[in-house]
Design a protein around this motif. Sequence first.
Motif, PDB file in Angstrom:
ATOM      1  N   CYS A  94     -16.110 -44.851 -26.903  1.00 30.54           N
ATOM      2  CA  CYS A  94     -17.157 -44.644 -25.887  1.00 30.54           C
ATOM      3  C   CYS A  94     -17.915 -45.939 -25.607  1.00 30.54           C
ATOM      4  O   CYS A  94     -18.176 -46.283 -24.450  1.00 30.54           O
ATOM      5  CB  CYS A  94     -18.140 -43.576 -26.348  1.00 30.54           C
ATOM      6  N   VAL A  99     -19.739 -45.775 -21.880  1.00 31.28           N
ATOM      7  CA  VAL A  99     -20.001 -44.464 -21.273  1.00 31.28           C
ATOM      8  C   VAL A  99     -21.161 -43.713 -21.949  1.00 31.28           C
ATOM      9  O   VAL A  99     -21.491 -42.609 -21.534  1.00 31.28           O
ATOM     10  CB  VAL A  99     -18.739 -43.558 -21.252  1.00 31.28           C
ATOM     11  N   LYS A 101     -24.848 -42.875 -22.391  1.00 30.24           N
ATOM     12  CA  LYS A 101     -26.037 -43.030 -21.543  1.00 30.24           C
ATOM     13  C   LYS A 101     -27.171 -42.159 -22.073  1.00 30.24           C
ATOM     14  O   LYS A 101     -26.938 -41.114 -22.677  1.00 30.24           O
ATOM     15  CB  LYS A 101     -25.727 -42.562 -20.109  1.00 30.24           C
ATOM     16  N   GLU A 114     -21.520 -40.050 -20.630  1.00 28.37           N
ATOM     17  CA  GLU A 114     -21.534 -39.879 -19.182  1.00 28.37           C
ATOM     18  C   GLU A 114     -20.099 -39.578 -18.753  1.00 28.37           C
ATOM     19  O   GLU A 114     -19.183 -40.339 -19.066  1.00 28.37           O
ATOM     20  CB  GLU A 114     -22.024 -41.168 -18.514  1.00 28.37           C
ATOM     21  N   SER A 116     -16.843 -39.719 -17.299  1.00 24.85           N
ATOM     22  CA  SER A 116     -16.221 -40.885 -16.670  1.00 24.85           C
ATOM     23  C   SER A 116     -14.710 -40.805 -16.808  1.00 24.85           C
ATOM     24  O   SER A 116     -14.205 -40.247 -17.780  1.00 24.85           O
ATOM     25  CB  SER A 116     -16.692 -42.175 -17.351  1.00 24.85           C
ATOM     26  N   GLN A 129     -12.093 -46.778 -11.748  1.00 19.21           N
ATOM     27  CA  GLN A 129     -12.973 -46.047 -12.657  1.00 19.21           C
ATOM     28  C   GLN A 129     -13.969 -45.216 -11.880  1.00 19.21           C
ATOM     29  O   GLN A 129     -14.380 -45.580 -10.784  1.00 19.21           O
ATOM     30  CB  GLN A 129     -13.684 -46.993 -13.623  1.00 19.21           C
ATOM     31  N   TRP A 130     -14.260 -44.085 -12.442  1.00 23.40           N
ATOM     32  CA  TRP A 130     -15.277 -43.185 -11.897  1.00 23.40           C
ATOM     33  C   TRP A 130     -16.301 -43.000 -13.018  1.00 23.40           C
ATOM     34  O   TRP A 130     -15.936 -42.684 -14.143  1.00 23.40           O
ATOM     35  CB  TRP A 130     -14.695 -41.822 -11.568  1.00 23.40           C
ATOM     36  N   ARG A 131     -17.587 -43.157 -12.712  1.00 20.76           N
ATOM     37  CA  ARG A 131     -18.632 -42.969 -13.719  1.00 20.76           C
ATOM     38  C   ARG A 131     -19.670 -41.974 -13.199  1.00 20.76           C
ATOM     39  O   ARG A 131     -19.945 -41.943 -12.013  1.00 20.76           O
ATOM     40  CB  ARG A 131     -19.312 -44.303 -14.046  1.00 20.76           C
TER      41      ARG A 131
END
Length: 149
Positions: A94, A99, A101, A114, A116, A129-131
């Motif tokens: 992580c 990721v 948060k 988060e 992702s 990437q998608w967050r």
Amino acid sequence: MSMEICPTFTAPTTAGQTISLPDGQLTVLYFYPKDNTPGCTTEAQGFRDQHAAFAAAGARIIGVSRDSIKSHENFKAKFELPFELISDPEETVCNLFAVMKLKNMYGKQVTGIERSTFVIDGAGNILRQWRGLKVPGHVEEVLAFVNTL
């Protein structure tokens, strides 16, 4: 835009395996907060339902959360997930992907994953990437991207 490189790591997964990335395979690595919670279950079922389509595109799916291997095995069995899950209780993986948060849960600040997703090619390049993503439509979006490769 410069290409980001996947951090190198080895981690334990379900089915008594370990996985090391990068390893030459196109990988969809998705991070989710917790086994058996509504959003995470919906997301896992989405990846399960599209598993054959991802495989046809040459991509494998791997999920990551802080849950134990035992929790993962139960989650996998309960929802018949055809892909492995990484157990990351120390948040090692992580943190490599940044990721973790601060979130507000019931008025308290807690640190959590988060949601992702990362698409990593065989050479270890992070292609997309998608967050902080929302579950509805996400699996389809990832699959559409993978199908362009």
